[in-house]
Scaffold this active site. Structure first.
Site, PDB file in Angstrom:
ATOM      1  N   ASP A  97       0.334   5.395   1.283  1.00 40.56           N
ATOM      2  CA  ASP A  97      -0.622   6.256   1.962  1.00 40.56           C
ATOM      3  C   ASP A  97      -0.946   7.499   1.142  1.00 40.56           C
ATOM      4  OD1 ASP A  97      -0.872   4.591   4.175  1.00 40.56           O
ATOM      5  OD2 ASP A  97       0.826   5.500   5.207  1.00 40.56           O
ATOM      6  N   ARG A 155       8.799   7.296   7.272  1.00 39.42           N
ATOM      7  CA  ARG A 155       8.488   8.661   7.677  1.00 39.42           C
ATOM      8  C   ARG A 155       8.894   8.934   9.126  1.00 39.42           C
ATOM      9  NH1 ARG A 155       2.339   9.094   6.163  1.00 39.42           N
ATOM     10  NH2 ARG A 155       2.578  11.126   7.212  1.00 39.42           N
ATOM     11  N   TYR A 160      12.874   2.804  -0.555  1.00 39.33           N
ATOM     12  CA  TYR A 160      12.154   4.069  -0.487  1.00 39.33           C
ATOM     13  C   TYR A 160      13.136   5.231  -0.524  1.00 39.33           C
ATOM     14  CZ  TYR A 160       7.629   1.997   0.760  1.00 39.33           C
ATOM     15  OH  TYR A 160       6.445   1.292   0.738  1.00 39.33           O
ATOM     16  N   ARG A 184       0.860  -1.179   0.000  1.00 38.67           N
ATOM     17  CA  ARG A 184       0.000   0.000   0.000  1.00 38.67           C
ATOM     18  C   ARG A 184       0.898   1.231   0.000  1.00 38.67           C
ATOM     19  NH1 ARG A 184      -4.331  -1.327   4.850  1.00 38.67           N
ATOM     20  NH2 ARG A 184      -4.635  -3.539   4.394  1.00 38.67           N
TER      21      ARG A 184
END
Length: 246
Positions: free
Chosen positions: A53, A199, A111, A51
């Site tokens: 966000d 994050r 990422y 997923r």
């Protein structure tokens, strides 16, 4: 005859509420499935690598598709890109074994988090990089980031909700902070990621820059297994799913 296809997508997540279909919110999966249905005339069985966000972007996002449609991969690629909106593109389509699964066959992901480090905001990066106007010492942040490499319990670096259960250990293969002009980039790869993990790592690195956390404290934060021990969650718009490994 049923085939299994691997599709690699890229998308700007600025106007989407993440990948997964939601009620009363526009998502990338919704526009992808709508485009696919226009081509095959049916609701296909698709599986996503993960997923993302609301507001998160993807330079590479993988989907596996089991279909009985005979359309060849090159034609499917062209047709999907015809029907998809401008901020979503299919990069490639290839046939894979029937037991391939975009999520469960995945060996890891990488990422990238982008920080625009300049006193003045860049209007062309709105929604695509965090604007941090105070000076950043990328060498200091890189030294701090190296503490994440290896296998650790990342309980302190995830938002616990109904998605997170069981073993929260993840193996980080590389974590680095680099500068190119006024753009500071944090890159991290691992065998898996927890909810908001990247994050929160970035938010903690910014606390290191601010002198509120010492670089040497990160191992202790990992050992604490307590979300309150780490820094805040950085905004979504600087985050990109960069690569998916199979």
């Amino acid at each position: 005859m049923e085939r299994n296809l691997l599709l690699r997508l890229s998308y700007d997540g600025a106007r989407y509420h993440g990948w997964q279909i939601q009620e009363n919110a526009l998502t990338v999966q919704q526009v992808f499935q709508e485009a696919l249905q226009k081509i095959t005339g049916r609701t296909e069985d698709i599986k996503a690598c993960s997923r993302t966000d609301t507001g998160v972007h993807a330079r590479e996002f993988c989907v596996s598709l089991k279909t009985e449609s005979p359309i060849a991969p090159p034609r499917l690629l062209a047709a999907l890109n015809h029907y998809l909106p401008e901020d979503v593109a299919v990069l490639s389509v290839e046939q894979v074994p029937l037991d391939f699964h975009a999520r469960y066959s995945c060996k890891g992901k990488e990422y990238v988090y982008q920080i625009w480090n300049h006193p003045v905001r860049n209007p062309f990066l709105a929604g695509h990089a965090l604007h941090y106007w105070y000076p950043l010492d990328e060498a200091l942040l890189h030294r701090a980031a190296e503490a994440y490499v290896g296998s650790h319990d990342f309980t302190s670096f995830c938002t616990l909700d109904k998605r997170e259960r069981g073993d929260l250990t993840r193996t980080v293969t590389h974590a680095r902070v680099e500068r190119a002009g006024d753009m500071v980039t944090f890159t991290v790869a691992a065998d898996g990621f927890l909810y908001n993990m990247v994050r929160i790592i970035v938010g903690t690195l910014l606390r290191v820059q601010q002198g509120k956390i010492a670089p040497g404290e990160i191992p202790a934060i990992l050992q604490a297994k307590d979300r309150k021990a780490a820094g805040p969650t950085a905004p979504a718009w600087g985050l990109y799913l960069n690569r998916v490994f199979y």
